[in-house]
Design a protein around this motif. Structure first.
Motif, PDB file in Angstrom:
ATOM      1  N   GLY A  21      -8.604  -8.291   2.576  1.00 19.18           N
ATOM      2  CA  GLY A  21      -9.507  -7.263   2.095  1.00 19.18           C
ATOM      3  C   GLY A  21     -10.884  -7.722   1.668  1.00 19.18           C
ATOM      4  N   TYR A 117     -16.345   2.452  -0.155  1.00 17.42           N
ATOM      5  CA  TYR A 117     -15.659   1.222  -0.546  1.00 17.42           C
ATOM      6  C   TYR A 117     -16.413  -0.033  -0.086  1.00 17.42           C
ATOM      7  N   TYR A 147      -9.751   3.284  -5.415  1.00 18.01           N
ATOM      8  CA  TYR A 147     -10.142   3.264  -4.010  1.00 18.01           C
ATOM      9  C   TYR A 147      -9.816   4.574  -3.297  1.00 18.01           C
ATOM     10  N   ARG A 313      -6.161  -2.260   1.013  1.00 16.27           N
ATOM     11  CA  ARG A 313      -5.689  -1.678  -0.242  1.00 16.27           C
ATOM     12  C   ARG A 313      -4.548  -0.688   0.013  1.00 16.27           C
ATOM     13  N   CYS A 316      -1.360  -2.611   1.073  1.00 12.89           N
ATOM     14  CA  CYS A 316      -0.708  -3.270  -0.064  1.00 12.89           C
ATOM     15  C   CYS A 316       0.098  -2.275  -0.896  1.00 12.89           C
ATOM     16  N   ASP A 317      -0.328  -1.011  -0.892  1.00 14.37           N
ATOM     17  CA  ASP A 317       0.391   0.028  -1.640  1.00 14.37           C
ATOM     18  C   ASP A 317       1.451   0.721  -0.798  1.00 14.37           C
TER      19      ASP A 317
END
Length: 337
Positions: A21, A117, A147, A313, A316-317
């Motif tokens: 990222g 972003y 984000y 991001r 990762c979630d």
């Protein structure tokens, strides 16, 4: 995590490889500006056709520049809204096929959120902050709490700021793309040579909304007058005066939003965030104790790095898309204050 980001929402065909990222290993942008220049604007059918011809080469160039093979990728991200539908579909269909062939995840990324972003990739800014998105298609002031936690405070009710730049440049035959040309000309002009009108909006529920159609029309309607023996009516003076008015409309709302929300951090993104006067005006806020960030010039324009950076991001979630991922020309719903 190594993510390939693909951006084809308008007339830039871009692919980038970003690690975790933040580390941009490559960011290749194939611009179509010269091919659209004869039309003084983007021709949607031409744009999508060129994306179809270029995208494989652009992706390969991004991987080669990063020194990686296809098998080194962990995911593919692609802008899937908003934008020119034909152009978006080229990127989305390529990304889905590419990811499926490699057996890795694919994820669609909102183009507007990616612009907001972009500065976070180079200069991380603590949440919350005031986000300022300025481009050819969008002008938005928002509160950014994460984000993907964005609350719109104000937006243009008609033309976007970048659209106003382009149309004024077109009517005065200054060149294309209009924003770049006007910015360059204004550096040698007198910004006080002409006093162009600002909007008179009475929108108590949405006090940070903006309007650019009146300014654009006011400048265009003076064309014959300016070109009829007025010694002050140089291209440089017209460009400088228009740019001062356009940026002033935005900055008035930005300052009001900062004052009312109590936010002490500001981040700008989008193509118009490359404008020299806007960057200077935003920097002036630092003298009042605000923290201000905006992307490097290469990350202001449409690019694959911002797509890959934001995708990291989401990935990762645990967010993923599948073969049913599609494109949409429309702006996704944001929370409206």
């Amino acid at each position: 995590m190594i993510v390939l980001g693909i951006e084809t929402s308008c007339d830039e065909c871009s692919a980038a490889v970003v690690r975790d990222g933040r580390e941009i290993l490559s960011n290749v942008i194939a611009t179509q500006i010269e091919l659209h220049k004869p039309y003084q604007g983007v021709v949607p059918e031409l744009a999508s056709r060129l994306h179809t011809e270029w995208i494989s080469q652009v992706v390969k160039a991004a991987l080669d520049k990063a020194g990686l093979e296809n098998s080194d990728l962990d995911a593919v991200a692609v802008s899937n809204r908003p934008g020119l539908l034909g152009s978006l579909l080229v990127g989305v269909n390529f990304a889905k096929s590419f990811a499926y062939a490699l057996g890795i995840p694919v994820i669609g990324i909102d183009h507007i959120r990616a612009h907001l972003y972009a500065s976070q990739i180079e200069t991380p800014l603590e949440y919350p902050y005031l986000g300022v998105l300025v481009s050819g298609g969008h002008t938005v002031i928002c509160r950014v709490d994460g984000y993907d936690e964005i609350e719109v405070l104000g937006t243009t009710i008609d033309d976007a700021i970048g659209e106003a730049f382009d149309k004024v440049a077109k009517f005065y035959d200054l060149g294309y793309p209009g924003g770049v040309v006007i910015d360059r000309l204004s550096r040698n002009g007198d910004s006080m040579a002409f006093l162009f009108p600002g909007p008179s909006l009475n929108r108590q529920e949405h006090p940070y909304d903006m309007s650019y159609s009146g300014l654009k029309t006011g400048v265009i309607n003076q064309l014959d007058k300016f070109r009829n023996g007025n010694a002050e009516a140089t291209d440089e003076n017209i460009a400088a005066s228009f740019q001062r008015a356009a940026v002033g409309i935005l900055m008035k709302r930005v300052k009001a939003a900062l004052n009312d929300t109590g936010l002490k951090r500001v981040s700008a993104g989008g193509g118009v965030a490359a404008n020299s006067l806007l960057r200077s005006e935003l920097r002036e806020l630092e003298k009042c104790g605000y923290t201000v960030t905006f992307p490097s010039l290469k990350l202001c324009t449409d690019n694959g790095a911002m797509v890959a950076g934001l995708a990291y991001r989401y990935l990762c979630d645990g967010y993923r898309d599948d073969v049913h991922l599609s494109a949409s020309a429309r702006v996704a719903a944001f929370k409206k204050c």
